[in-house]
Scaffold this motif. Structure first.
Motif, PDB file in Angstrom:
ATOM      1  N   LEU A 116       1.266  -0.909   0.072  1.00  0.00           N
ATOM      2  CA  LEU A 116       0.172   0.046  -0.033  1.00  0.00           C
ATOM      3  C   LEU A 116       0.501   1.433   0.288  1.00  0.00           C
ATOM      4  CD1 LEU A 116      -3.351  -1.036   2.372  1.00  0.00           C
ATOM      5  CD2 LEU A 116      -2.804  -1.272  -0.204  1.00  0.00           C
ATOM      6  N   VAL A 117       2.327   1.422   0.132  1.00  0.00           N
ATOM      7  CA  VAL A 117       3.115   2.130  -0.232  1.00  0.00           C
ATOM      8  C   VAL A 117       4.190   1.722  -1.145  1.00  0.00           C
ATOM      9  CG1 VAL A 117       3.917   1.361   1.683  1.00  0.00           C
ATOM     10  CG2 VAL A 117       4.550   3.798   0.720  1.00  0.00           C
ATOM     11  N   ASP A 118       4.931   2.901  -1.980  1.00  0.00           N
ATOM     12  CA  ASP A 118       5.698   3.059  -3.132  1.00  0.00           C
ATOM     13  C   ASP A 118       6.966   2.752  -1.961  1.00  0.00           C
ATOM     14  OD1 ASP A 118       5.573   5.690  -2.725  1.00  0.00           O
ATOM     15  OD2 ASP A 118       6.747   5.434  -4.605  1.00  0.00           O
ATOM     16  N   TRP A 119       8.398   2.308  -2.931  1.00  0.00           N
ATOM     17  CA  TRP A 119       9.336   2.269  -2.833  1.00  0.00           C
ATOM     18  C   TRP A 119       9.523   3.289  -2.244  1.00  0.00           C
ATOM     19  CZ3 TRP A 119      14.456   3.447  -4.350  1.00  0.00           C
ATOM     20  CH2 TRP A 119      15.594   2.111  -3.728  1.00  0.00           C
ATOM     21  N   ARG A 120       9.634   3.980  -2.677  1.00  0.00           N
ATOM     22  CA  ARG A 120      10.284   5.912  -2.309  1.00  0.00           C
ATOM     23  C   ARG A 120       9.452   5.930  -0.979  1.00  0.00           C
ATOM     24  NH1 ARG A 120      14.087   8.057  -4.037  1.00  0.00           N
ATOM     25  NH2 ARG A 120      13.489  10.741  -3.558  1.00  0.00           N
ATOM     26  N   GLY A 121       8.580   5.610  -0.216  1.00  0.00           N
ATOM     27  CA  GLY A 121       7.527   5.927  -0.088  1.00  0.00           C
ATOM     28  C   GLY A 121       6.716   7.877   0.224  1.00  0.00           C
ATOM     29  N   ALA A 122       6.415   7.303  -1.126  1.00  0.00           N
ATOM     30  CA  ALA A 122       5.986   8.709  -2.155  1.00  0.00           C
ATOM     31  C   ALA A 122       4.371   8.711  -1.690  1.00  0.00           C
ATOM     32  CB  ALA A 122       6.362   9.209  -3.149  1.00  0.00           C
TER      33      ALA A 122
ATOM     34  N   ASN B 268       6.789  -4.556  -7.111  1.00  0.00           N
ATOM     35  CA  ASN B 268       6.709  -2.601  -5.690  1.00  0.00           C
ATOM     36  C   ASN B 268       7.548  -1.565  -5.752  1.00  0.00           C
ATOM     37  OD1 ASN B 268       4.586  -0.812  -5.392  1.00  0.00           O
ATOM     38  ND2 ASN B 268       4.792  -1.519  -3.250  1.00  0.00           N
ATOM     39  N   THR B 269       8.145  -2.186  -7.336  1.00  0.00           N
ATOM     40  CA  THR B 269       9.096  -0.974  -7.153  1.00  0.00           C
ATOM     41  C   THR B 269       9.531   0.088  -7.836  1.00  0.00           C
ATOM     42  OG1 THR B 269      10.816  -2.502  -8.807  1.00  0.00           O
ATOM     43  CG2 THR B 269      11.328  -3.155  -7.352  1.00  0.00           C
ATOM     44  N   SER B 270       8.127   0.199  -8.598  1.00  0.00           N
ATOM     45  CA  SER B 270       8.305   1.475  -9.370  1.00  0.00           C
ATOM     46  C   SER B 270       8.099   2.498  -8.754  1.00  0.00           C
ATOM     47  CB  SER B 270       6.528   1.744  -9.603  1.00  0.00           C
ATOM     48  OG  SER B 270       5.695   2.916 -10.197  1.00  0.00           O
ATOM     49  N   MET B 271       9.084   3.143  -9.719  1.00  0.00           N
ATOM     50  CA  MET B 271       9.085   5.084  -8.852  1.00  0.00           C
ATOM     51  C   MET B 271       8.578   5.844  -9.559  1.00  0.00           C
ATOM     52  SD  MET B 271      12.356   4.816  -8.183  1.00  0.00           S
ATOM     53  CE  MET B 271      13.890   3.949  -7.785  1.00  0.00           C
ATOM     54  N   CYS B 272       7.467   5.400  -9.607  1.00  0.00           N
ATOM     55  CA  CYS B 272       6.042   6.379 -10.073  1.00  0.00           C
ATOM     56  C   CYS B 272       4.423   5.992  -9.541  1.00  0.00           C
ATOM     57  CB  CYS B 272       5.679   7.200 -11.770  1.00  0.00           C
ATOM     58  SG  CYS B 272       6.191   5.614 -13.016  1.00  0.00           S
ATOM     59  N   GLY B 273       5.082   5.550  -8.538  1.00  0.00           N
ATOM     60  CA  GLY B 273       2.939   5.206  -7.960  1.00  0.00           C
ATOM     61  C   GLY B 273       2.432   4.570  -8.739  1.00  0.00           C
ATOM     62  N   GLY B 274       3.169   3.548  -9.423  1.00  0.00           N
ATOM     63  CA  GLY B 274       1.604   2.454 -10.697  1.00  0.00           C
ATOM     64  C   GLY B 274       1.919   1.355  -9.761  1.00  0.00           C
ATOM     65  N   ALA B 275       2.088   1.059  -9.123  1.00  0.00           N
ATOM     66  CA  ALA B 275       1.857  -0.359  -8.626  1.00  0.00           C
ATOM     67  C   ALA B 275       1.285  -0.257  -7.060  1.00  0.00           C
ATOM     68  CB  ALA B 275       3.130  -1.182  -8.630  1.00  0.00           C
ATOM     69  N   VAL B 276       0.848   0.826  -6.724  1.00  0.00           N
ATOM     70  CA  VAL B 276      -0.122   1.715  -5.208  1.00  0.00           C
ATOM     71  C   VAL B 276      -1.345   1.769  -6.010  1.00  0.00           C
ATOM     72  CG1 VAL B 276       0.088   2.916  -3.413  1.00  0.00           C
ATOM     73  CG2 VAL B 276       2.355   1.722  -3.907  1.00  0.00           C
ATOM     74  N   PRO B 277      -2.714   1.712  -4.644  1.00  0.00           N
ATOM     75  CA  PRO B 277      -3.722   1.681  -5.428  1.00  0.00           C
ATOM     76  C   PRO B 277      -4.358   2.906  -4.316  1.00  0.00           C
ATOM     77  CG  PRO B 277      -3.476  -0.139  -3.222  1.00  0.00           C
ATOM     78  CD  PRO B 277      -2.066   0.481  -4.129  1.00  0.00           C
ATOM     79  N   ASP B 278      -5.269   4.059  -5.024  1.00  0.00           N
ATOM     80  CA  ASP B 278      -5.550   5.122  -4.941  1.00  0.00           C
ATOM     81  C   ASP B 278      -6.111   5.032  -2.980  1.00  0.00           C
ATOM     82  OD1 ASP B 278      -8.309   4.521  -4.497  1.00  0.00           O
ATOM     83  OD2 ASP B 278      -8.424   6.014  -6.447  1.00  0.00           O
ATOM     84  N   GLU B 279      -6.603   6.087  -2.935  1.00  0.00           N
ATOM     85  CA  GLU B 279      -6.538   6.009  -0.798  1.00  0.00           C
ATOM     86  C   GLU B 279      -8.125   5.748  -0.589  1.00  0.00           C
ATOM     87  OE1 GLU B 279      -5.707   8.849  -2.727  1.00  0.00           O
ATOM     88  OE2 GLU B 279      -3.636   9.121  -2.377  1.00  0.00           O
ATOM     89  N   SER B 280      -8.753   5.172  -1.701  1.00  0.00           N
ATOM     90  CA  SER B 280     -10.452   5.227  -1.830  1.00  0.00           C
ATOM     91  C   SER B 280     -10.677   4.358  -0.813  1.00  0.00           C
ATOM     92  CB  SER B 280     -11.244   5.164  -2.840  1.00  0.00           C
ATOM     93  OG  SER B 280     -10.498   3.657  -3.877  1.00  0.00           O
ATOM     94  N   GLY B 281      -9.869   3.191  -1.096  1.00  0.00           N
ATOM     95  CA  GLY B 281     -10.127   1.710   0.007  1.00  0.00           C
ATOM     96  C   GLY B 281     -11.101   0.452  -1.275  1.00  0.00           C
ATOM     97  N   GLN B 282     -11.680   1.067  -2.485  1.00  0.00           N
ATOM     98  CA  GLN B 282     -11.987   0.306  -2.779  1.00  0.00           C
ATOM     99  C   GLN B 282     -11.421  -0.173  -3.609  1.00  0.00           C
ATOM    100  OE1 GLN B 282     -15.625   0.541  -2.790  1.00  0.00           O
ATOM    101  NE2 GLN B 282     -14.233   2.056  -1.171  1.00  0.00           N
TER     102      GLN B 282
END
Ligand code: FAD
Ligand code: MLT
Ligand code: ZN
Length: 456
Positions: free
Chosen positions: A26-32, A69-83
């Motif tokens: 639920l968080v990307d590699w850089r924590g962004a 989940n090593t994406s450098m651009c947040g590609g593999a993380v879901p959004d905040e909706s929880g859906q």
């Protein structure tokens, strides 16, 4: 209801809704980028992926495919909706077949890149894709982002190394294009739709990859240089002298060398004198390093190189590459940065770097440049140590992207667009390109359930 259906498709080993077990997804590699999800699924087969996608399509629920989940651009993380449901491919990690005479290997999407390299090497073959995250990224993620890495100059990007693909479409249909041919003009080349589409057009479940003869002993050389322009001229000189045997040709600034030294234990830079730039190169010239040494000598005499160190053993070579592969980690440890993964024609690299310096001095005086990259293919990581999100940060990014694209380059060379660079895609691709991308997305994912909010 849907959640229960999904659990029964993947079985007890194939799902978790435990917050601690879901957290790394639920968080990307850089924590962004942080997101949330009701459940994380780990299917074990293509049929299970197809059944999951079909159930999600019927319920109109979005799916975020995730590899290492090593994406450098947040590609593999879901959004905040929880859906959005996260679909991890890691359990699909079988090497299905290796054909030494056809120089090809068929693998499932969740295979770790390094495991494929090792399997090929054991068979006397080379799988040439190589990058710093190779111990944890997966081939499905590599293909979904059309990853580049260090060997593009000789072997091309992930796309160039793919012969066939199996993918699941947005309605659950399985497309089997797992052919292992070098030539095939029978209709559209469908695998290309999925490569580089970052999980927005289909879920990659398996691939047939190209292998090469194992070149055996590689020679690693670290070259100190006085200017970035010298790197490009040095590359031309070496290509003229030793031809196509250059496999990797990486540019690293002196500052970045120091950054790795400070943050990564046991990564001591080998030169006594500090130089503004370094090149780390691999050549596949086997035991015969004579012509390489001669070419390097000529480079020193022509002031293209200040000094050069040839690794004397596989261990020395590995130590040098450890420095290169640790840059992203050192940069992360050093703090927040604006990541600019740009490409320009190799012949414009010097101009890009010189004009980039002037832009930075004007827009963010004093901000530390973190520059390195795959100079052999024109891909620079022109990062700036700055907190993202401010107006000043946005101005810096805009200026760097405008500079790169103005020189005939791209604002996104190898990391993809993901969530980070969506707004720039519409800015830097022309209207008809964007319209065709949207038409494809609508046709292939009419319900917008495949990695929505990414790319386009
Ligand atoms: P993930 O991060 O899990 O996913 C990446 C994207 O692909 C996401 O959009 C995701 O939804 C999608 N996706 C994942 N699996 C699938 C699938 N099976 N089907 C469809 N879509 C899928 N990149 C380079 O190109 N070159 C480099 O040199 C490089 N070096 C790196 C070094 C480090 C230390 C790190 C952390 C990253 C580096 N990267 C590099 C970026 C990243 O590793 C690559 O983009 C990698 O290819 C991503 O693989 P992954 O399995 O981690 O994918
Ligand atoms: C690299 O070349 O090391 C990667 O692309 C990672 C990065 O840009 O940080
Ligand atoms: Zn890179």
């Amino acid at each position: 209801m849907l959640i229960e259906q999904l659990k029964s498709i993947v079985g007890p080993k194939g799902w978790t809704s435990d917050p601690a077990a879901m957290a790394p997804s639920l968080v990307d590699w850089r924590g962004a980028f942080h997101g949330s999800a009701p459940i994380v699924l780990s299917p074990a087969s293509t049929d299970e992926v197809a059944a999951v996608v079909s159930a999600c399509a019927a319920a109109g629920v979005a799916i975020v495919p995730q590899g290492g989940n090593t994406s450098m651009c947040g590609g593999a993380v879901p959004d905040e909706s929880g859906q959005q449901i996260v679909l991890r491919l890691g359990r699909m990690n079988r090497i299905r077949a290796l054909d030494t005479e056809n120089f090809s290997i068929e693998v499932e999407a969740g295979c770790i890149l390094e495991h494929i390299q090792i399997a090929a090497r054991k068979a006397g073959r080379l799988f040439a894709l190589s990058l710093g995250a190779e111990g944890s990224c997966q081939i499905g993620g590599n293909l979904a982002t059309n990853a580049g890495g260090i060997n593009v100059i000789r072997y091309g990007t992930a796309r160039a190394q793919t012969l066939g693909l199996e993918a699941v479409l947005a309605d659950g249909t399985v497309i089997n294009s797992l052919r292992s041919l070098r030539k095939d003009t029978a209709g559209y080349d469908l695998k290309q739709l999925f490569i580089g589409s970052e999980g927005t057009l289909g879920i990659i479940t398996a691939a047939t990859l190209k292998l090469f003869p194992d070149p055996g002993l590689k020679t690693t050389v670290l070259i100190a240089i006085e200017s970035s322009g010298a790197a490009v001229r040095l590359l031309s000189h070496l290509r003229r002298s030793i031809g196509d045997s250059i496999e990797a040709f990486e540019l690293i600034s002196g500052y970045v060398f120091g950054l790795v030294d400070r943050h990564i234990p046991a990564s001591v830079p080998p030169f006594a004198t500090e130089f503004p730039w370094y090149v780390l190169a691999n050549t596949a010239c086997g035991d015969d390093t004579g012509s390489l040494e001669q070419a390097l000598q000529q480079a020193v005499e022509a002031n293209l190189a200040g000094d050069a160190i040839l690794a004397k053993s596989a261990a020395e070579s590995a130590a040098l590459w450890r420095i290169r592969h640790s840059i992203a980690e050192a940069e992360r440890a050093a703090g927040k940065a604006l990541k600019h993964d740009v490409a320009v024609p190799v012949s414009r690299i010097e101009e890009f770097l010189q004009r980039g310096d002037r832009l930075l001095a004007e827009l963010a005086p004093g901000a530390q440049l973190i520059a390195f990259g795959h100079v052999g293919d024109g891909n620079l990581h022109y990062n700036v140590a700055m907190e993202p999100g401010s107006e000043q940060a946005a101005r810096v990014t805009e200026a760097i992207y405008a500079l790169a694209t103005g020189l005939g380059g791209s604002f996104s060379a190898e990391h993809g667009v993901g969530r980070l660079k969506r707004e720039y895609l519409v800015q830097y691709r022309n209207e008809s390109e964007i319209e065709l991308m949207r038409t494809l997305k609508r046709a292939m994912d009419p319900l917008n359930i495949l990695n929505p909010g990414k790319v386009i």
